[in-house]
Motif scaffolding. Structure first.
Motif, PDB file in Angstrom:
ATOM      1  N   GLN A  32      93.931  60.044 -82.573  1.00  0.00           N
ATOM      2  CA  GLN A  32      93.217  61.235 -83.018  1.00  0.00           C
ATOM      3  C   GLN A  32      92.746  62.044 -81.823  1.00  0.00           C
ATOM      4  OE1 GLN A  32      92.877  63.196 -85.286  1.00  0.00           O
ATOM      5  NE2 GLN A  32      90.929  63.207 -86.359  1.00  0.00           N
ATOM      6  N   GLY A  33      92.783  63.384 -81.962  1.00  0.00           N
ATOM      7  CA  GLY A  33      92.331  64.259 -80.898  1.00  0.00           C
ATOM      8  C   GLY A  33      91.048  64.987 -81.272  1.00  0.00           C
ATOM      9  N   VAL A  34      90.965  66.263 -80.911  1.00  0.00           N
ATOM     10  CA  VAL A  34      89.777  67.083 -81.176  1.00  0.00           C
ATOM     11  C   VAL A  34      90.214  68.434 -81.727  1.00  0.00           C
ATOM     12  CG1 VAL A  34      88.394  65.977 -79.381  1.00  0.00           C
ATOM     13  CG2 VAL A  34      89.773  67.991 -78.812  1.00  0.00           C
ATOM     14  N   ASN A  35      89.272  69.188 -82.308  1.00  0.00           N
ATOM     15  CA  ASN A  35      89.617  70.504 -82.832  1.00  0.00           C
ATOM     16  C   ASN A  35      89.444  71.582 -81.769  1.00  0.00           C
ATOM     17  OD1 ASN A  35      86.851  71.348 -82.813  1.00  0.00           O
ATOM     18  ND2 ASN A  35      86.535  70.404 -84.808  1.00  0.00           N
ATOM     19  N   ARG A  36      89.831  72.803 -82.132  1.00  0.00           N
ATOM     20  CA  ARG A  36      89.852  73.901 -81.166  1.00  0.00           C
ATOM     21  C   ARG A  36      88.455  74.255 -80.660  1.00  0.00           C
ATOM     22  NH1 ARG A  36      88.877  76.941 -78.034  1.00  0.00           N
ATOM     23  NH2 ARG A  36      89.886  78.896 -77.397  1.00  0.00           N
ATOM     24  N   ASN A  37      87.439  73.988 -81.438  1.00  0.00           N
ATOM     25  CA  ASN A  37      86.094  74.376 -81.040  1.00  0.00           C
ATOM     26  C   ASN A  37      85.400  73.343 -80.159  1.00  0.00           C
ATOM     27  OD1 ASN A  37      85.320  77.029 -82.427  1.00  0.00           O
ATOM     28  ND2 ASN A  37      86.310  75.892 -84.067  1.00  0.00           N
ATOM     29  N   ASP A  38      86.109  72.323 -79.749  1.00  0.00           N
ATOM     30  CA  ASP A  38      85.515  71.337 -78.865  1.00  0.00           C
ATOM     31  C   ASP A  38      85.109  72.003 -77.541  1.00  0.00           C
ATOM     32  OD1 ASP A  38      85.619  69.108 -76.672  1.00  0.00           O
ATOM     33  OD2 ASP A  38      85.632  68.007 -78.558  1.00  0.00           O
ATOM     34  N   PRO A  39      83.896  71.760 -77.061  1.00  0.00           N
ATOM     35  CA  PRO A  39      83.428  72.421 -75.829  1.00  0.00           C
ATOM     36  C   PRO A  39      84.237  72.050 -74.592  1.00  0.00           C
ATOM     37  CG  PRO A  39      81.886  70.703 -76.532  1.00  0.00           C
ATOM     38  CD  PRO A  39      82.854  70.899 -77.655  1.00  0.00           C
ATOM     39  N   ARG A  40      85.040  70.993 -74.688  1.00  0.00           N
ATOM     40  CA  ARG A  40      85.853  70.585 -73.534  1.00  0.00           C
ATOM     41  C   ARG A  40      87.250  71.203 -73.571  1.00  0.00           C
ATOM     42  NH1 ARG A  40      84.436  64.526 -75.216  1.00  0.00           N
ATOM     43  NH2 ARG A  40      84.859  65.592 -77.181  1.00  0.00           N
ATOM     44  N   TYR A  41      87.432  72.223 -74.382  1.00  0.00           N
ATOM     45  CA  TYR A  41      88.754  72.814 -74.595  1.00  0.00           C
ATOM     46  C   TYR A  41      89.458  73.159 -73.279  1.00  0.00           C
ATOM     47  CZ  TYR A  41      92.259  76.349 -75.693  1.00  0.00           C
ATOM     48  OH  TYR A  41      93.419  77.072 -75.751  1.00  0.00           O
ATOM     49  N   TYR A  42      88.773  73.802 -72.366  1.00  0.00           N
ATOM     50  CA  TYR A  42      89.426  74.254 -71.123  1.00  0.00           C
ATOM     51  C   TYR A  42      89.770  73.067 -70.224  1.00  0.00           C
ATOM     52  CZ  TYR A  42      87.803  78.747 -72.789  1.00  0.00           C
ATOM     53  OH  TYR A  42      87.579  79.855 -73.575  1.00  0.00           O
ATOM     54  N   ALA A  43      88.882  72.086 -70.154  1.00  0.00           N
ATOM     55  CA  ALA A  43      89.181  70.888 -69.370  1.00  0.00           C
ATOM     56  C   ALA A  43      90.378  70.143 -69.971  1.00  0.00           C
ATOM     57  CB  ALA A  43      87.963  69.972 -69.308  1.00  0.00           C
ATOM     58  N   ILE A  44      90.444  70.087 -71.304  1.00  0.00           N
ATOM     59  CA  ILE A  44      91.573  69.432 -71.969  1.00  0.00           C
ATOM     60  C   ILE A  44      92.867  70.171 -71.655  1.00  0.00           C
ATOM     61  CG2 ILE A  44      92.577  68.854 -74.209  1.00  0.00           C
ATOM     62  CD1 ILE A  44      89.660  68.665 -75.273  1.00  0.00           C
ATOM     63  N   THR A  45      92.820  71.489 -71.707  1.00  0.00           N
ATOM     64  CA  THR A  45      94.008  72.297 -71.449  1.00  0.00           C
ATOM     65  C   THR A  45      94.551  72.055 -70.049  1.00  0.00           C
ATOM     66  OG1 THR A  45      93.207  74.001 -72.979  1.00  0.00           O
ATOM     67  CG2 THR A  45      94.912  74.653 -71.402  1.00  0.00           C
ATOM     68  N   MET A  81      95.070  71.049 -81.095  1.00  0.00           N
ATOM     69  CA  MET A  81      93.701  71.507 -81.349  1.00  0.00           C
ATOM     70  C   MET A  81      93.742  72.663 -82.334  1.00  0.00           C
ATOM     71  SD  MET A  81      92.034  71.157 -77.525  1.00  0.00           S
ATOM     72  CE  MET A  81      93.470  71.732 -76.610  1.00  0.00           C
ATOM     73  N   ASP A  82      93.429  72.375 -83.584  1.00  0.00           N
ATOM     74  CA  ASP A  82      93.522  73.354 -84.667  1.00  0.00           C
ATOM     75  C   ASP A  82      92.154  73.472 -85.331  1.00  0.00           C
ATOM     76  OD1 ASP A  82      94.579  75.001 -86.764  1.00  0.00           O
ATOM     77  OD2 ASP A  82      96.522  74.027 -86.499  1.00  0.00           O
ATOM     78  N   LYS A  83      92.104  74.033 -86.536  1.00  0.00           N
ATOM     79  CA  LYS A  83      90.834  74.092 -87.271  1.00  0.00           C
ATOM     80  C   LYS A  83      90.290  72.686 -87.480  1.00  0.00           C
ATOM     81  CE  LYS A  83      90.498  76.956 -90.767  1.00  0.00           C
ATOM     82  NZ  LYS A  83      90.840  77.711 -91.997  1.00  0.00           N
ATOM     83  N   LEU A  84      91.193  71.758 -87.757  1.00  0.00           N
ATOM     84  CA  LEU A  84      90.829  70.350 -87.798  1.00  0.00           C
ATOM     85  C   LEU A  84      91.332  69.672 -86.532  1.00  0.00           C
ATOM     86  CD1 LEU A  84      91.637  69.272 -91.480  1.00  0.00           C
ATOM     87  CD2 LEU A  84      89.497  70.159 -90.534  1.00  0.00           C
ATOM     88  N   ALA A  85      90.775  68.514 -86.254  1.00  0.00           N
ATOM     89  CA  ALA A  85      91.209  67.751 -85.080  1.00  0.00           C
ATOM     90  C   ALA A  85      92.564  67.129 -85.358  1.00  0.00           C
ATOM     91  CB  ALA A  85      90.179  66.677 -84.747  1.00  0.00           C
ATOM     92  N   GLY A  86      93.580  67.647 -84.726  1.00  0.00           N
ATOM     93  CA  GLY A  86      94.907  67.077 -84.852  1.00  0.00           C
ATOM     94  C   GLY A  86      95.105  65.939 -83.874  1.00  0.00           C
TER      95      GLY A  86
END
Length: 488
Positions: free
Chosen positions: A302-315, A350-355
Motif C-alpha cells: 500500500q502507498g499514499v494518496n496525492r495529498n500526502d505532505p511528503r508528495y515532493y520527497a516521494i516524487t 498517488m490518487d484520490k485514494l492511496a494506491g
C-alpha cells in the motif's frame, strides 16, 4: 607504363588519401568522447504559472474554468465527472469504464440520433477530435480543434455526456472487444501479474478491480445496466469543465449555459473509503506458467494518496530509485551491472485514494530468487544510506526541467486545471511545484524511503514456473515468508 586510374587519378593517390582520412577520423573520434554527465552545483528554477483563468458555477452545479489564449486559433474542451471505476457496483467491475467508452458511439445531437460513424464523420469534417474514457477516480471527455468550430465541438461534447443512446449493437461490439482483451491478458504475464497484484493486495475493495473489469463481470453487462449506471454518475453537480483557447469569455459562458444548462442535478455516489491493507511478512503468490522461460515479478504494498505532505520527497525518491529510466538506481544495478533484465521500474500511485507502491520486472526463471533479493537489497541499502549528491541533483533537474512540458497545449492546460479541482489541491500547487522539488534534500528522500517503503512486509507476485520459483524463494531465507500458489 601507366598505372590504372579512377577518374583519371592514380589508385595509389586515392589509397594515400583514404589512409590520411582514416587517421584524421580516428583522431577525431578519440577527441570527441562524450564526457560523463555531471549535474550542476546549483539548481535555479522559475515558477511555471498557469495562464490567468476564471471560474463560474452554473445553477445546476457544473463548475466551469475559462482560460483565454488568443495566440493560436484553437480551442480545447475537457470535462470530468468525479466518479470512476472506484464507483463500480459490487459484481459489476468495469461498468463505468465500459459506459464511458460507448458514449461516443451514439448520441442525440441537435434533435437527431447519430451513430458512431456519423459522429466520427462530423468531428473529422472539421479536423477536430472527440474522446471519452474513465480511470479509477473520474470519467473524462474532451473535444478540441479550430476555434471557429467551437460551437460544434462543445455541442458534440455535451451530446455524448448528456444524451448518449448506448445503441445495442455498440454495447455488444464493445462487450465482445473487452472480453477478447481480457482473455488475451492470460497470454501476457505482465498483465496477469498486474491484475493479480491488485486483487491480492486489495481483496474486495474497489482498488482490487481492474478498470476494464474481468470476464465474469463483463459477461453480465447489458444495455439496461449501462444506462442505469450512467444515470447514477453523470450529473453536472459532480462535474467540472475547462475551456482553453481562442474565445471570448462572455460569449463562451453563454454558449456553455445553453449546452449544459438543462443537465439535471443528481445525488453523487458516496465517497469510497481508503483501503485497509495490513500486509505482514513477505507474502509470495505464485501463478503457474510451467513452460515459461522467464518469471514476471511484481512487488509492492500500500502507498499514499496525492495529498500526502511528503508528495515532493516521494516524487524525488521514486525518480532516483525506481523510475524505470536508465539513470534510476534499480536499472543501473540490476540491468546495467548484473544484466538480469531488460527493464525494471515502479513508483507510487498517488490518487484520490492511496494506491499501491509497485515495482515490476522480469528475468529468466533461473534468476528469479536472485532478482527478488536484489530488489529488496537495493531498497534496504537506499533506506540506510539515502541518495548520493549526484543522484539527488540529477533527479531534481529532471523533474524541474521536464515539468513545463505538461503545459504545452490547450488540452494540457485544461488537464492541469482540472487536476487541481479533482484532487482538491490549491492553485498555488502549480507555481510552487519546481521550488518545492528544488528544496528537497537528502534527508527528505531517505526519510521518505524509510517511512513509506516496507521490504519486510511486501506482496510479491511471480508469474512463471511455480516449482522453480518456490525453491529459489525458500533458499533466500527471508524472515516471515509465506508462499502460496494461486489460480486467477
Amino acid at each position: 607504363m601507366r598505372i590504372a586510374s579512377l577518374n583519371n587519378r592514380p589508385i595509389w593517390c586515392l589509397s594515400v588519401a583514404i589512409l590520411l582520412l582514416g587517421s584524421i577520423f580516428t583522431a577525431a573520434l578519440a577527441a570527441d568522447v562524450v564526457p560523463p554527465y555531471k549535474p550542476t552545483d546549483s539548481l535555479k528554477v522559475t515558477p511555471v504559472n498557469l495562464p490567468q483563468y476564471t471560474s463560474k458555477t452554473l445553477p445546476n452545479g457544473l463548475t466551469v474554468y475559462l482560460v483565454e489564449q488568443h495566440k493560436l486559433p484553437t480551442i480545447a474542451f475537457r470535462l470530468c465527472i468525479k466518479s470512476g471505476s472506484l464507483n463500480d457496483p459490487a459484481g459489476q467491475a468495469g461498468i463505468t469504464n465500459f459506459a464511458a467508452n460507448i458514449t461516443r458511439d451514439g448520441a442525440t445531437f441537435r434533435g437527431k440520433d447519430l451513430t458512431a460513424t456519423q459522429i466520427s464523420t462530423l468531428i473529422d469534417s472539421v479536423g477536430g477530435s472527440l474522446n471519452a474514457g474513465a480511470n479509477l477516480s473520474w470519467i473524462y471527455a474532451s473535444s478540441e480543434g479550430l476555434s471557429r468550430h467551437s460551437d460544434l465541438l462543445l455541442e458534440l461534447l455535451g451530446a455524448v455526456l448528456q444524451r448518449p443512446t448506448f445503441p445495442e449493437a455498440e454495447v455488444q461490439r464493445v462487450k465482445f472487444q473487452t472480453l477478447s482483451q481480457i482473455m488475451a491478458r492470460r497470454d501476457q504475464p505482465d498483465e496477469m501479474g498486474r491484475a493479480l497484484f491488485r486483487k491480492e493486495l486489495y481483496g474486495d475493495h474497489p482498488l482490487g478491480n481492474m478498470t476494464e473489469g474481468d470476464s465474469a463481470s463483463v459477461s453480465e453487462f447489458t444495455r439496461a445496466k449501462v444506462v442505469e449506471m450512467w444515470s447514477k454518475i453523470s450529473m453536472p453537480n459532480n462535474s467540472v469543465l475547462a475551456v482553453v483557447g481562442d474565445f471570448d469569455k462572455s460569449a463562451m459562458l453563454k454558449k456553455i449555459s445553453e449546452v449544459f444548462g438543462d443537465w439535471k442535478k443528481g445525488t453523487p455516489p458516496p465517497q469510497v473509503p481508503e483501503a485497509n491493507v495490513n500486509l505482514k511478512g513477505f507474502q509470495v503468490r505464485l501463478l503457474e506458467q510451467p513452460e515459461a522461460v522467464q518469471s514476471n515479478i511484481r512487488m509492492g504494498h500500500q502507498g499514499v494518496n496525492r495529498n500526502d505532505p511528503r508528495y515532493y520527497a516521494i516524487t524525488v525518491m521514486e525518480t532516483i530509485l525506481m523510475a524505470g529510466d536508465f539513470d534510476c538506481r534499480m536499472m543501473k544495478e540490476i540491468r546495467s551491472k548484473r544484466g538480469m533484465t531488460y527493464g525494471i521500474g515502479g513508483g507510487f500511485r498517488m490518487d484520490k485514494l492511496a494506491g499501491p507502491m509497485g515495482i515490476s520486472t522480469s528475468t529468466k526463471v533461473e534468476s528469479t530468487g536472485e532478482m527478488v533479493k536484489a530488489v529488496l537489497d537495493i531498497i534496504k541499502d537506499f533506506q540506510k544510506d539515502g541518495p548520493t549528491d549526484a543522484e539527488l541533483q540529477q533527479a531534481k533537474m529532471f523533474l524541474t526541467g521536464s515539468y513545463p512540458l505538461g503545459f504545452e497545449t490547450p488540452d494540457d492546460i485544461a488537464s492541469q486545471i482540472l487536476g487541481l479541482d479533482l484532487m482538491g489541491l490549491p492553485a498555488k500547487t502549480i507555481p510552487e511545484y519546481r521550488m518545492q522539488i528544488a528544496k528537497i534534500n537528502k534527508s527528505d528522500v531517505k526519510n521518505a524511503a524509510i517511512d513509506l517503503m516496507h521490504p519486510d512486509n511486501m506482496l510479491c507476485i511471480i508469474v512463471g514456473n511455480n516449482e522453480k520459483s518456490k525453491q529459489q524463494i525458500n533458499m533466500l531465507g527471508i524472515p516471515n515468508t509465506k508462499i502460496e500458489q494461486v489460480k486467477f
